[in-house]
Enzyme design. Structure first.
Site, PDB file in Angstrom:
ATOM      1  N   HIS A 102      -0.167  -1.536  16.997  1.00 59.64           N
ATOM      2  CA  HIS A 102       1.193  -1.254  17.467  1.00 59.64           C
ATOM      3  C   HIS A 102       1.539   0.059  16.765  1.00 59.64           C
ATOM      4  O   HIS A 102       2.123   0.060  15.682  1.00 59.64           O
ATOM      5  CB  HIS A 102       2.164  -2.363  17.056  1.00 59.64           C
ATOM      6  CG  HIS A 102       2.085  -3.600  17.886  1.00 59.64           C
ATOM      7  ND1 HIS A 102       2.400  -3.589  19.237  1.00 59.64           N
ATOM      8  CD2 HIS A 102       1.770  -4.881  17.586  1.00 59.64           C
ATOM      9  CE1 HIS A 102       2.264  -4.831  19.716  1.00 59.64           C
ATOM     10  NE2 HIS A 102       1.869  -5.625  18.747  1.00 59.64           N
ATOM     11  N   ASP A 154      -1.382  -1.827  21.911  1.00 55.40           N
ATOM     12  CA  ASP A 154      -0.644  -2.945  22.524  1.00 55.40           C
ATOM     13  C   ASP A 154       0.781  -2.472  22.860  1.00 55.40           C
ATOM     14  O   ASP A 154       1.752  -2.931  22.285  1.00 55.40           O
ATOM     15  CB  ASP A 154      -0.636  -4.103  21.510  1.00 55.40           C
ATOM     16  CG  ASP A 154      -0.010  -5.375  22.037  1.00 55.40           C
ATOM     17  OD1 ASP A 154       0.388  -5.405  23.213  1.00 55.40           O
ATOM     18  OD2 ASP A 154       0.085  -6.332  21.247  1.00 55.40           O
ATOM     19  N   LYS A 162       2.429  -2.642  25.772  1.00 62.27           N
ATOM     20  CA  LYS A 162       3.204  -3.480  26.705  1.00 62.27           C
ATOM     21  C   LYS A 162       4.188  -2.657  27.529  1.00 62.27           C
ATOM     22  O   LYS A 162       5.399  -2.903  27.520  1.00 62.27           O
ATOM     23  CB  LYS A 162       3.929  -4.616  25.982  1.00 62.27           C
ATOM     24  CG  LYS A 162       3.002  -5.617  25.308  1.00 62.27           C
ATOM     25  CD  LYS A 162       3.760  -6.829  24.796  1.00 62.27           C
ATOM     26  CE  LYS A 162       2.878  -7.838  24.089  1.00 62.27           C
ATOM     27  NZ  LYS A 162       2.400  -7.408  22.747  1.00 62.27           N
ATOM     28  N   ALA A 173       6.472  -1.426  30.496  1.00 62.70           N
ATOM     29  CA  ALA A 173       7.262  -2.317  31.357  1.00 62.70           C
ATOM     30  C   ALA A 173       8.237  -1.552  32.253  1.00 62.70           C
ATOM     31  O   ALA A 173       9.185  -2.137  32.766  1.00 62.70           O
ATOM     32  CB  ALA A 173       8.025  -3.324  30.501  1.00 62.70           C
ATOM     33  N   ASP A 174       8.021  -0.233  32.462  1.00 62.63           N
ATOM     34  CA  ASP A 174       8.992   0.553  33.236  1.00 62.63           C
ATOM     35  C   ASP A 174       8.392   0.959  34.591  1.00 62.63           C
ATOM     36  O   ASP A 174       7.278   0.569  34.925  1.00 62.63           O
ATOM     37  CB  ASP A 174       9.416   1.774  32.409  1.00 62.63           C
ATOM     38  CG  ASP A 174      10.871   2.147  32.652  1.00 62.63           C
ATOM     39  OD1 ASP A 174      11.318   2.088  33.822  1.00 62.63           O
ATOM     40  OD2 ASP A 174      11.557   2.502  31.683  1.00 62.63           O
ATOM     41  N   THR A 224       7.944   6.716  34.824  1.00 61.09           N
ATOM     42  CA  THR A 224       8.299   6.734  33.397  1.00 61.09           C
ATOM     43  C   THR A 224       7.107   6.372  32.520  1.00 61.09           C
ATOM     44  O   THR A 224       6.863   7.022  31.488  1.00 61.09           O
ATOM     45  CB  THR A 224       9.481   5.760  33.143  1.00 61.09           C
ATOM     46  OG1 THR A 224      10.569   6.162  33.960  1.00 61.09           O
ATOM     47  CG2 THR A 224       9.897   5.770  31.686  1.00 61.09           C
TER      48      THR A 224
HETATM   49  O1  S5P Z   1       1.674 -13.098  24.383  1.00 69.51           O
HETATM   50  C1  S5P Z   1       1.358 -12.374  23.451  1.00 69.51           C
HETATM   51  C2  S5P Z   1       0.824 -11.099  23.657  1.00 69.51           C
HETATM   52  C3  S5P Z   1       0.428 -10.344  22.566  1.00 69.51           C
HETATM   53  S1  S5P Z   1      -0.416  -8.876  22.873  1.00 69.51           S
HETATM   54  N1  S5P Z   1       1.483 -12.812  22.165  1.00 69.51           N
HETATM   55  C4  S5P Z   1       1.124 -12.063  21.080  1.00 69.51           C
HETATM   56  O2  S5P Z   1       1.255 -12.539  19.944  1.00 69.51           O
HETATM   57  N2  S5P Z   1       0.619 -10.777  21.270  1.00 69.51           N
HETATM   58  C5  S5P Z   1       0.274  -9.915  20.120  1.00 69.51           C
HETATM   59  O3  S5P Z   1      -0.768 -10.547  19.377  1.00 69.51           O
HETATM   60  C6  S5P Z   1       1.410  -9.662  19.138  1.00 69.51           C
HETATM   61  O4  S5P Z   1       2.108  -8.485  19.478  1.00 69.51           O
HETATM   62  C7  S5P Z   1       0.684  -9.539  17.809  1.00 69.51           C
HETATM   63  O5  S5P Z   1       0.268  -8.195  17.616  1.00 69.51           O
HETATM   64  C8  S5P Z   1      -0.553 -10.398  17.969  1.00 69.51           C
HETATM   65  C9  S5P Z   1      -0.452 -11.783  17.338  1.00 69.51           C
HETATM   66  O6  S5P Z   1      -0.310 -11.704  15.957  1.00 69.51           O
HETATM   67  P1  S5P Z   1      -0.398 -12.986  14.993  1.00 69.51           P
HETATM   68  O7  S5P Z   1      -0.062 -12.429  13.649  1.00 69.51           O
HETATM   69  O8  S5P Z   1       0.598 -14.000  15.464  1.00 69.51           O
HETATM   70  O9  S5P Z   1      -1.836 -13.477  15.076  1.00 69.51           O
END
Ligand code: S5P
Length: 254
Positions: free
Chosen positions: A59, A88, A90, A92-93, A97
């Site tokens: 991120h 990551d 994500k 969404a626009d 954009t």
């Molecule tokens: O549905 C989701 C999609 C993603 S990409 N749920 C998630 O948790 N993630 C990502 O996976 C979230 O942004 C984080 O970076 C990772 C999970 O992290 P953890 O610490 O809970 O294992």
């Protein structure tokens, strides 16, 4: 069931081919979610855990001391340890954009991230916009078909429509963020977050399942693990445990 590398031979997107071959070559289906906020913490994860993983998920916008040098270092470790970079973001626009968000600003995501992801909520225009930027660079996109969090709206008809959008854009969409395999198509790579060695959750709605359940039972391809590894006393030893659990589950499936 086909192995990852057998699946690679059936696909056209260069990032999908690269990733599927890499997983079998390196014997890992572990993606680390490196959700740390300082450059040196992120680079430490990339270098120390790099040998254990197929993907480093970032991120990039949470890094407090971000600079362009970080991107050069991340790419260097990606080559040194043979893993792919997944921002990551994500998206969404609307298509117009997200094009700018993907290639411009200070992060220039398309220049360094092999993989990024997008919500399907805006409709297919978001894929078109990202594709204009990413496809000429050989990048791959994941669509969020499902989410790991409690109360997610990404289910039922939303998930079904997301699968259709992916099937109509198979040159660029290489798979899904999902809790399970949703379509039996060897070219879609399923990546599942919300993974720990013990089931449970956090206080903000995250829900955890084990590598075995995700890979063997739910037929996903890649486990995405964050806090389960980087918050452990010994992250390298913990990463090895997840790697082994994920790989054993894959082997018992093939
Ligand atoms: O549905 C989701 C999609 C993603 S990409 N749920 C998630 O948790 N993630 C990502 O996976 C979230 O942004 C984080 O970076 C990772 C999970 O992290 P953890 O610490 O809970 O294992």
């Amino acid at each position: 069931m086909l192995s990852y590398s057998q699946r690679a031979d059936l696909c056209s997107n260069p990032t999908a081919i690269h990733l599927l071959k890499l997983m079998d070559r390196k014997k890992t289906n572990l993606c680390i979610a490196a959700d740390v906020v300082m450059k040196d913490e992120l680079l430490k994860i990339a270098d120390e855990l790099g040998p254990e993983i197929c993907i480093l998920k970032t991120h990039i916008d949470i890094i407090a001391d971000f600079d362009a040098d970080l991107l050069i270092e991340l790419q260097r470790f990606s080559e040194k340890h043979d893993f792919l970079l997944f921002e990551d973001r994500k998206f969404a626009d609307i298509g117009n954009t997200v094009k700018y968000q993907y290639q411009d600003g200070i992060y220039n995501i398309a220049d360094w991230a092999h993989i990024t992801n997008a919500h399907s909520v805006p409709g297919p225009g978001i894929i078109q916009g990202l594709k204009e930027v990413g496809l000429p660079r050989g990048r791959g996109l994941l669509l969020l078909a499902e989410m790991s969090s409690k109360g997610t709206l990404a289910k039922g008809n939303y998930t079904e429509e997301t699968l259709k959008m992916a099937q109509e854009n198979k040159d660029f969409v290489i798979g899904f963020i999902t809790m399970r395999q949703l379509i039996d198509d060897p070219c879609f790579i399923n990546m599942t977050p919300g993974v720990q060695l013990a089931t449970g959750g956090d206080t903000l709605g995250q829900q955890y399942y084990t590598p075995e359940k995700v890979i063997k039972e739910n037929k996903s391809d890649i486990i995405i693990v964050g806090r389960g590894i980087y918050e452990a006393d010994n992250p390298l030893a913990e990463a090895k445990k997840y790697r082994e659990a994920g790989w054993l589950a894959y082997q018992s499936r093939t």
